[in-house]
Enzyme design. Structure first.
Site, PDB file in Angstrom:
ATOM      1  N   PHE A  64       0.824  -1.198   0.000  1.00  0.00           N
ATOM      2  CA  PHE A  64       0.000   0.000   0.000  1.00  0.00           C
ATOM      3  C   PHE A  64       0.862   1.253   0.000  1.00  0.00           C
ATOM      4  O   PHE A  64       1.913   1.288   0.643  1.00  0.00           O
ATOM      5  CB  PHE A  64      -0.868   0.052   1.259  1.00  0.00           C
ATOM      6  CG  PHE A  64      -1.706  -1.168   1.494  1.00  0.00           C
ATOM      7  CD1 PHE A  64      -2.965  -1.278   0.936  1.00  0.00           C
ATOM      8  CD2 PHE A  64      -1.228  -2.211   2.279  1.00  0.00           C
ATOM      9  CE1 PHE A  64      -3.748  -2.402   1.166  1.00  0.00           C
ATOM     10  CE2 PHE A  64      -1.998  -3.341   2.514  1.00  0.00           C
ATOM     11  CZ  PHE A  64      -3.260  -3.447   1.949  1.00  0.00           C
ATOM     12  N   CYS A  65       0.408   2.272  -0.696  1.00  0.00           N
ATOM     13  CA  CYS A  65       0.939   3.626  -0.567  1.00  0.00           C
ATOM     14  C   CYS A  65      -0.253   4.560  -0.762  1.00  0.00           C
ATOM     15  O   CYS A  65      -1.398   4.110  -0.712  1.00  0.00           O
ATOM     16  CB  CYS A  65       2.087   3.904  -1.549  1.00  0.00           C
ATOM     17  SG  CYS A  65       1.657   3.976  -3.296  1.00  0.00           S
ATOM     18  N   GLY A  66      -0.022   5.827  -1.001  1.00  0.00           N
ATOM     19  CA  GLY A  66      -1.132   6.759  -1.146  1.00  0.00           C
ATOM     20  C   GLY A  66      -2.050   6.417  -2.302  1.00  0.00           C
ATOM     21  O   GLY A  66      -3.270   6.419  -2.165  1.00  0.00           O
ATOM     22  N   GLY A  68      -1.163   3.635  -4.594  1.00  0.00           N
ATOM     23  CA  GLY A  68      -0.900   2.271  -5.035  1.00  0.00           C
ATOM     24  C   GLY A  68      -0.044   2.221  -6.288  1.00  0.00           C
ATOM     25  O   GLY A  68       0.502   1.174  -6.639  1.00  0.00           O
ATOM     26  N   SER A 108      -4.241   4.024  -0.300  1.00  0.00           N
ATOM     27  CA  SER A 108      -5.082   4.377   0.841  1.00  0.00           C
ATOM     28  C   SER A 108      -5.907   5.636   0.588  1.00  0.00           C
ATOM     29  O   SER A 108      -6.914   5.857   1.257  1.00  0.00           O
ATOM     30  CB  SER A 108      -4.224   4.569   2.091  1.00  0.00           C
ATOM     31  OG  SER A 108      -3.336   5.664   1.916  1.00  0.00           O
TER      32      SER A 108
END
Length: 163
Positions: A64-66, A68, A108
């Site tokens: 996950f990151c801000g 994706g 996210s």
């Protein structure tokens, strides 16, 4: 199944939610970080998970990151890894069924916790049946060409020889 999971600081809360969700399943989850909301560069986590999968330390990964996108790009730089961005059930299933993706990524800032749980569940509940094997093999072949070519060029630029 052994799963590698990780995130940058932007997606820490979503990673923790999915990790908790997976704790009620038969899957073994290994958390590759981050372990707090302190700033972490997403490529570092993506590379670590891609390497773990490449080395057989995990069968699949979820990163996950801000958005994706960044972790997907980073993970795909690792030879032999196929990572796919998945924000819905259909793309999560197709990541595995059509592409034998070892990793899915999510953002996210794009997906909420309940939808993310459904995406993860869909991804983990399907197995690659080699339906698109010919296409995946083409991807693998091209990657092997580039890796081999880059290795030969690197060695040619050093004092070593290549047979």
């Amino acid at each position: 199944m052994k799963l590698a999971i990780g995130s940058d600081h932007n997606a820490f809360d979503l990673k923790e939610t999915i990790k908790e969700f997976l704790s009620d399943t038969e899957h073994e989850v290994v958390d590759y970080g981050c372990h707090s909301k302190d700033a972490v560069d997403y490529p570092d986590v993506a590379f670590e998970i891609a390497q773990a999968i490449s080395e057989g330390k995990a069968e699949r990964g979820i990163i996950f990151c801000g958005t994706g996108i960044g972790v997907c790009i980073a993970a795909n730089k690792y030879p032999g890894i196929r990572a796919a961005l998945a924000h819905d059930v259909y793309s999560a299933e197709r990541a595995q069924l059509s592409n034998n993706a070892q990793i899915i990524t999510m953002g996210s800032q794009i997906i909420g916790p309940e939808a993310a749980k459904k995406v993860v569940e869909a991804y983990l509940n399907v197995e690659w049946a080699e339906g698109s094997k010919r296409k995946v093999d083409k991807i693998i072949e091209k990657e092997e060409q580039f890796v081999s070519q880059n290795y030969k060029e690197a060695v040619a630029g050093s004092n070593c020889s290549v047979n």
